[in-house]
Design an enzyme around this catalytic site. Structure first.
Site, PDB file in Angstrom:
ATOM      1  N   ASP A  41       0.848  -1.191   0.000  1.00 60.00           N
ATOM      2  CA  ASP A  41       0.000   0.000   0.000  1.00 60.00           C
ATOM      3  C   ASP A  41       0.888   1.247   0.000  1.00 60.00           C
ATOM      4  OD1 ASP A  41      -2.962   0.997   0.528  1.00 60.00           O
ATOM      5  OD2 ASP A  41      -1.624   2.212   1.785  1.00 60.00           O
ATOM      6  N   ASN A  86      -2.203  13.428  -5.081  1.00 57.10           N
ATOM      7  CA  ASN A  86      -3.275  13.978  -5.922  1.00 57.10           C
ATOM      8  C   ASN A  86      -3.651  15.385  -5.497  1.00 57.10           C
ATOM      9  OD1 ASN A  86      -3.529  11.675  -7.537  1.00 57.10           O
ATOM     10  ND2 ASN A  86      -5.012  10.721  -6.153  1.00 57.10           N
ATOM     11  N   ASP A 146      -1.189   9.406 -11.083  1.00 56.35           N
ATOM     12  CA  ASP A 146      -1.171   8.315 -12.057  1.00 56.35           C
ATOM     13  C   ASP A 146       0.266   7.932 -12.410  1.00 56.35           C
ATOM     14  OD1 ASP A 146      -3.907   8.370 -12.059  1.00 56.35           O
ATOM     15  OD2 ASP A 146      -4.103   9.403 -13.987  1.00 56.35           O
ATOM     16  N   ASP A 181      -4.489   2.595  -4.559  1.00 58.57           N
ATOM     17  CA  ASP A 181      -3.036   2.599  -4.318  1.00 58.57           C
ATOM     18  C   ASP A 181      -2.588   1.324  -3.611  1.00 58.57           C
ATOM     19  OD1 ASP A 181      -4.290   3.072  -1.944  1.00 58.57           O
ATOM     20  OD2 ASP A 181      -2.992   4.716  -1.304  1.00 58.57           O
TER      21      ASP A 181
END
Length: 288
Positions: free
Chosen positions: A164, A172, A181, A207
């Site tokens: 993770d 973001n 991305d 993620d």
């Protein structure tokens, strides 16, 4: 993905041996229909009877053999017509008729070929994460199920790793979704470069990634986890991305009932890392 499963190899060999027989049967069927056409005369065209072998040749062997079967079908009719040329009012009628039939046959070949390609593409997209181009959750369960069944059959250990990305949301928020991305694609590329071709990596969430390490016991799994974490941290530091990685690893010496159970243990270990400060590895060996 490669495999060394002898049962899998035997199945592949059977399929490979069956294809020449099927192709021979298709050619024989086309010739047989042409022979029936010759015996019955020009009143019965039998055009529809040619469609099954033409469709089968295109579906199982591709455009070349589909086209070949269409040409062979047309030729078989034409030869039968030429042998009965005195029964036509005009000697050019067979050429006109078979030219039209050939166009129809080739059109059917093209439609079948395109349909199979579209079907294969849709199947591929349904099993692939569109951003990272790796397996999605659905594909992972399918692929991992096969590998885990093999582990059960041959008593091989295997390991499942859940990775993770810590604090991914702030990427973001601070840098935009394009940067997020790019980070995910970079993470996937790094993982794929440092695992074997037989291992399976999939994106499970925004993620979160899962890696199945085939035929991998606890020592090898721990080494892979440490190496991946080191490489991932190096990559994100080079790109100045303020993220780390929480990793849970579960090594199995006996196989649980289903694939979901194998992931749950590694997932719990990963969440323990996140709750205890993130950026670490938690590993458990399950032998029950």
């Amino acid at each position: 993905m490669t495999t060394t499963d002898p049962i899998y190899d035997q199945k592949e060999a059977l399929v490979a041996r069956g294809k020449p027989l099927l192709l021979t049967a298709i050619v024989a069927l086309i010739c047989g229909i042409g022979w029936i056409r010759f015996l019955t005369g020009p009143e019965f065209a039998f055009s529809l009877l040619y469609l099954p072998p033409i469709v089968a040749a295109t579906w199982f062997f591709g455009l070349f053999w589909g086209t070949f079967s269409a040409l062979l079908s047309t030729l078989s009719i034409l030869l039968a017509d030429f042998s009965l040329i005195d029964r036509f009012s005009n000697p050019y009628i067979p050429l006109a008729n078979e030219s039209f039939r050939l166009i129809i046959f080739l059109f059917i070949v093209f439609i079948i070929f395109r349909y199979k390609k579209i079907l294969a593409r849709h199947k591929e997209l349904a099993m692939m994460d569109p951003l990272t181009r790796i397996a999605n959750r659905r594909a992972f369960f399918h692929l991992a199920g096969t590998e885990i069944d093999r582990s059960r059959r041959y008593s091989h250990p295997f390991s499942v790793m859940v990775i993770d990305v810590d604090d991914f949301k702030q990427i973001n928020d601070r840098f935009g979704h394009d940067a997020g991305d790019h980070l995910l694609v970079t993470v996937v590329d790094t993982i794929r470069r440092h695992i074997r071709g037989i291992d399976i990596v999939a994106r499970f969430g925004g993620d979160e990634f899962v890696v199945l390490l085939v035929k991998t016991g606890e020592e090898a799994a721990a080494m892979v986890a440490r190496k991946l974490k080191s490489r991932l941290l190096k990559v994100v530091n080079e790109n100045r991305w303020p993220v780390t990685f929480s990793i849970g690893v579960a090594t199995y010496h006996s196989v649980p009932e289903n694939v979901e159970e194998t992931i749950k243990a590694a997932d719990r270990l990963m969440y323990q890392v996140k709750h205890e400060g993130k950026n670490d590895i938690r590993h458990a060996v399950l032998k029950n």
